[in-house]
Design a protein around this motif. Sequence first.
Motif, mmCIF file in Angstrom:
data_model
loop_
_atom_site.group_PDB
_atom_site.id
_atom_site.type_symbol
_atom_site.label_atom_id
_atom_site.label_comp_id
_atom_site.label_asym_id
_atom_site.label_seq_id
_atom_site.Cartn_x
_atom_site.Cartn_y
_atom_site.Cartn_z
ATOM 1 N N TYR A 221 -7.551 -5.726 7.161
ATOM 2 C CA TYR A 221 -6.105 -5.789 6.953
ATOM 3 C C TYR A 221 -5.568 -5.150 5.616
ATOM 4 O O TYR A 221 -4.653 -4.382 5.379
ATOM 5 C CB TYR A 221 -5.420 -7.274 7.151
ATOM 6 N N GLN A 222 -6.374 -5.644 4.394
ATOM 7 C CA GLN A 222 -5.688 -5.189 3.190
ATOM 8 C C GLN A 222 -5.888 -3.639 3.099
ATOM 9 O O GLN A 222 -5.115 -3.075 2.598
ATOM 10 C CB GLN A 222 -6.533 -5.857 2.209
ATOM 11 N N SER A 223 -7.349 -3.276 3.645
ATOM 12 C CA SER A 223 -7.387 -1.743 3.546
ATOM 13 C C SER A 223 -6.633 -0.891 4.217
ATOM 14 O O SER A 223 -6.296 0.302 3.995
ATOM 15 C CB SER A 223 -9.086 -1.579 3.482
ATOM 16 N N ALA A 224 -6.227 -1.184 5.631
ATOM 17 C CA ALA A 224 -5.578 -0.544 6.523
ATOM 18 C C ALA A 224 -3.946 -0.672 6.381
ATOM 19 O O ALA A 224 -3.234 0.392 6.710
ATOM 20 C CB ALA A 224 -5.891 -0.671 7.904
ATOM 21 N N PHE A 225 -3.543 -1.763 5.915
ATOM 22 C CA PHE A 225 -2.005 -2.029 5.784
ATOM 23 C C PHE A 225 -1.312 -2.429 4.760
ATOM 24 O O PHE A 225 -0.464 -3.087 4.534
ATOM 25 C CB PHE A 225 -1.853 -3.128 6.896
ATOM 26 N N SER A 226 -1.962 -1.988 3.498
ATOM 27 C CA SER A 226 -1.569 -2.338 2.381
ATOM 28 C C SER A 226 -0.370 -1.633 1.770
ATOM 29 O O SER A 226 -0.078 -0.377 2.432
ATOM 30 C CB SER A 226 -2.563 -2.564 1.259
ATOM 31 N N THR A 227 0.465 -1.849 0.973
ATOM 32 C CA THR A 227 1.492 -0.946 0.424
ATOM 33 C C THR A 227 1.075 -0.808 -0.866
ATOM 34 O O THR A 227 0.301 -1.340 -1.672
ATOM 35 C CB THR A 227 2.980 -2.149 0.416
ATOM 36 N N GLY A 230 0.269 -3.396 -3.508
ATOM 37 C CA GLY A 230 -0.680 -4.176 -3.403
ATOM 38 C C GLY A 230 -0.231 -5.323 -2.087
ATOM 39 O O GLY A 230 -1.107 -6.259 -1.938
ATOM 40 N N ARG A 231 1.021 -5.481 -1.723
ATOM 41 C CA ARG A 231 1.058 -6.316 -0.544
ATOM 42 C C ARG A 231 0.790 -5.755 0.736
ATOM 43 O O ARG A 231 0.319 -4.558 0.674
ATOM 44 C CB ARG A 231 2.747 -6.518 -0.719
#
Length: 277
Positions: A221-227, A230-231
């Motif tokens: 999730y963090q790698s594909a959908f981060s802003t 960092g959110r």
Amino acid sequence: MQSPPKLFDTDALAMHRRRAELGAQDDWFLHDYAIDVVQERLQEVNRTFTDTAIVGWQGAQWNEKLGLSAAVVPDNETLDLAQNSCDLIIHALSLHWSNDPVGQLVQMRRALRPDGLMIAVMFGGQTLQELRIAFAQAESRVLGGISPHITPMGEIRDLGGLLQRAGYALPVADSMDVNLSYQSPLQLMHELRNMGETNVLEQRQKRMMRRDVLAAMLDEYQSAFSTPDGRVNATMEFVFLTGWAHSDTQQKPLRPGSAQSRLAQALGVAERNLDND
């Protein structure tokens, strides 16, 4: 008559809702968003409704914020609505949990008087698409297969068809995407829990999630959908279904061939005879 397949565990849904009611109402802000949209649409209709009902587990909240004096009806599979008893029924962000959504739409139509209005708000198929993808990729990587974690929700084209199947006049289905951001996927999951919107699929995994699967999901999730800050992003799709009970006073489409003037005349252009071109 054959009953529809049971997709959701209604006992688990009731338990999740009881737990959510003990939490902070700040986490129910998606209800507030839907209420604001419905209020705007009721103002556009510009009618005074006298016998109204709100269907849904948060119906009292909707009733208060819409300024109505509506009957609040639980979203059980059999709705407590008398035939021809209402001129307005609102299904308040609960229809996506129904094992028989067409059946509920039919019950509401029967409860409407002629020219009565029904508005149903529900989550659509793009809702939580990021979380769905992250779980699928994580389980494929760790377990070599996937299991259902996110409720399958209807696409707007299919949901619009439900209105026609249920026998509504002037059916309209439209959607709005709301893009949210969170500090982490765990914050999103915590908020879903506090809203009573967590997984109650009959075929869900009922044991605790493995730590390695959870860690892999958070990483995906963090790698594909981060802003950039960092959110992480999360999509919520609201679908609004609007239909009317049939009435002789409603506008109806003209019969084919009944036009009194030609389109070319209305547009102020010369009419062409295609047979001679």
